[in-house]
Design a protein around this motif. Structure first.
Motif, PDB file in Angstrom:
ATOM      1  N   PHE A  73       0.813  -1.220   0.000  1.00  0.00           N
ATOM      2  CA  PHE A  73       0.000   0.000   0.000  1.00  0.00           C
ATOM      3  C   PHE A  73       0.844   1.267   0.000  1.00  0.00           C
ATOM      4  CE2 PHE A  73      -2.069  -3.482   2.207  1.00  0.00           C
ATOM      5  CZ  PHE A  73      -3.185  -3.657   1.410  1.00  0.00           C
ATOM      6  N   LEU A  74       2.154   1.114  -0.158  1.00  0.00           N
ATOM      7  CA  LEU A  74       3.046   2.268  -0.150  1.00  0.00           C
ATOM      8  C   LEU A  74       3.642   2.484  -1.534  1.00  0.00           C
ATOM      9  CD1 LEU A  74       4.933   1.595   3.210  1.00  0.00           C
ATOM     10  CD2 LEU A  74       2.828   2.896   2.847  1.00  0.00           C
ATOM     11  N   GLU A  75       4.034   3.717  -1.815  1.00  0.00           N
ATOM     12  CA  GLU A  75       4.607   4.033  -3.123  1.00  0.00           C
ATOM     13  C   GLU A  75       5.978   3.396  -3.302  1.00  0.00           C
ATOM     14  OE1 GLU A  75       4.655   8.191  -3.815  1.00  0.00           O
ATOM     15  OE2 GLU A  75       2.464   8.431  -3.715  1.00  0.00           O
ATOM     16  N   SER A  76       6.723   3.257  -2.204  1.00  0.00           N
ATOM     17  CA  SER A  76       8.060   2.665  -2.269  1.00  0.00           C
ATOM     18  C   SER A  76       8.136   1.498  -1.298  1.00  0.00           C
ATOM     19  CB  SER A  76       9.129   3.705  -1.914  1.00  0.00           C
ATOM     20  OG  SER A  76      10.398   3.091  -1.773  1.00  0.00           O
ATOM     21  N   VAL A 127      -0.623   3.250   6.833  1.00  0.00           N
ATOM     22  CA  VAL A 127      -1.460   2.354   6.036  1.00  0.00           C
ATOM     23  C   VAL A 127      -2.894   2.890   6.032  1.00  0.00           C
ATOM     24  CG1 VAL A 127      -2.374   0.006   5.831  1.00  0.00           C
ATOM     25  CG2 VAL A 127       0.000   0.367   6.546  1.00  0.00           C
ATOM     26  N   PRO A 128      -3.512   3.052   4.882  1.00  0.00           N
ATOM     27  CA  PRO A 128      -4.888   3.580   4.845  1.00  0.00           C
ATOM     28  C   PRO A 128      -5.888   2.624   5.485  1.00  0.00           C
ATOM     29  CG  PRO A 128      -4.212   2.802   2.673  1.00  0.00           C
ATOM     30  CD  PRO A 128      -2.985   2.761   3.534  1.00  0.00           C
ATOM     31  N   ASP A 129      -6.919   3.169   6.111  1.00  0.00           N
ATOM     32  CA  ASP A 129      -7.935   2.342   6.766  1.00  0.00           C
ATOM     33  C   ASP A 129      -8.651   1.428   5.786  1.00  0.00           C
ATOM     34  OD1 ASP A 129      -7.291   3.511   9.141  1.00  0.00           O
ATOM     35  OD2 ASP A 129      -9.017   4.860   9.207  1.00  0.00           O
ATOM     36  N   THR A 130      -8.599   1.762   4.515  1.00  0.00           N
ATOM     37  CA  THR A 130      -9.265   0.960   3.486  1.00  0.00           C
ATOM     38  C   THR A 130      -8.392  -0.182   2.970  1.00  0.00           C
ATOM     39  OG1 THR A 130      -8.471   2.520   1.809  1.00  0.00           O
ATOM     40  CG2 THR A 130     -10.683   2.898   2.722  1.00  0.00           C
ATOM     41  N   ALA A 131      -7.219  -0.373   3.571  1.00  0.00           N
ATOM     42  CA  ALA A 131      -6.281  -1.373   3.059  1.00  0.00           C
ATOM     43  C   ALA A 131      -6.815  -2.791   3.170  1.00  0.00           C
ATOM     44  CB  ALA A 131      -4.951  -1.267   3.803  1.00  0.00           C
ATOM     45  N   PHE A 140      -9.590  -3.285   9.022  1.00  0.00           N
ATOM     46  CA  PHE A 140      -8.259  -2.793   9.375  1.00  0.00           C
ATOM     47  C   PHE A 140      -8.287  -1.841  10.557  1.00  0.00           C
ATOM     48  CE2 PHE A 140      -4.822   0.360   9.070  1.00  0.00           C
ATOM     49  CZ  PHE A 140      -3.744  -0.487   9.240  1.00  0.00           C
ATOM     50  N   GLU A 141      -9.241  -0.950  10.598  1.00  0.00           N
ATOM     51  CA  GLU A 141      -9.286   0.030  11.681  1.00  0.00           C
ATOM     52  C   GLU A 141      -9.330  -0.657  13.043  1.00  0.00           C
ATOM     53  OE1 GLU A 141     -11.727   4.074  13.017  1.00  0.00           O
ATOM     54  OE2 GLU A 141     -12.337   2.939  11.232  1.00  0.00           O
TER      55      GLU A 141
END
Length: 271
Positions: free
Chosen positions: A198-201, A243-247, A251-252
């Motif tokens: 979920f990360l760009e790098s 990490v976004p909650d929508t991952a 998750f939340e």
């Protein structure tokens, strides 16, 4: 750690594993054959699509680090918890010996992957009498009752009842005292592998994985390893916050799996 994280990451960006049995099958097929526990934790995390499977990935590695006698091609659980609050409480597990045969009876009240495990490690008795045994799921006298809660809701978390279950020789248990911390480290490895999706790098996650992998082999901790543990824990918590909650589903709520270890780590002292 014999795995190229960046290459492996690219293969698992859209994996969907809807239930524990499906994850168990894919873990046995794609994770169990890997040569190192650290690589297993990475691959198990990459395959996960939710934190319930991140937990399972790390947990299985910690079990095998603690009990190398466990079959490599198995899903296992380590049952220690016993009833303290019932009225009356369920009896804990004790062993009896008769004519050179050892049998164990009693209850364990928290068994991870209860619905799918093939082997169960149990602790009998306490103190100088304590021993650890590995039971097969189909052992005569063993009853597993799956339950599900709101935390890591997709993973079964059941109860084991033992009625005069015959056991073999005790497991070698010199690593048991390190199980709790190694469980945390392997779960963190699996989480970092999962979070990288979920990360760009992915470079930051890969660096954290390598630091955590090194710590799994540095127990008991010395002063330098303890300082590294606290620093890498802080980095993992920062990663959790990115990490976004929508991952993932739940998750939340389930991010507590990662958050809950941090206070103990930060308060930890040598000795």
């Amino acid at each position: 750690m014999n795995i190229n994280y960046g290459e492996a990451l690219s293969r698992h960006l859209e994996t969907v594993i809807p239930d524990e049995r499906a994850y168990s099958r894919i873990w046995l097929r794609e994770v169990a054959p890997l040569a190192s526990r650290q690589a297993q934790a990475v691959q198990g995390g990459l395959l996960a699509d939710r934190l319930a499977w991140v937990f399972v990935a790390g947990y299985q590695c910690a079990l095998r680090h603690t009990f190398p006698e466990l079959p490599a091609d198995s899903m296992a659980a380590f049952a220690v918890s016993e009833d303290r609050k019932g009225e009356p409480p369920l009896p804990g597990v004790t062993a009896t010996v008769f004519k050179s045969e050892t049998k164990v009876s009693g209850y364990k009240t928290w068994v991870a992957c209860c619905a799918t495990l093939s082997h169960l490690v149990i602790k009998s008795d306490r103190g100088d009498k304590a021993n650890y045994y590995c039971l097969e799921r189909n052992s005569h006298g063993l009853t597993l009752t799956p339950k599900y809660g709101s935390f890591l809701a997709e993973m079964s978390q059941g109860v084991a009842q033992l009625k005069e279950v015959t056991v073999g020789s005790p497991l070698e248990a010199s690593q048991v005292s390190h199980f709790g911390l190694r469980e945390t480290l392997y779960i963190y490895i699996a989480f970092c592998a999962w979070a990288g999706k979920f990360l760009e790098s992915d470079e930051h996650c890969e660096a954290l994985i390598r630091r955590l992998a090194g710590l799994t082999e540095r127990l008991p901790l010395d002063q330098a390893a303890l300082a590294e543990l606290k620093a890498v824990d802080q980095a993992v918590q920062e990663l959790r916050g990115s990490v976004p909650d929508t991952a993932a589903l739940n998750f939340e709520q389930d991010q507590r799996l990662i958050a809950m270890y941090s206070p103990g780590i930060q308060k930890r002292e040598l000795g």
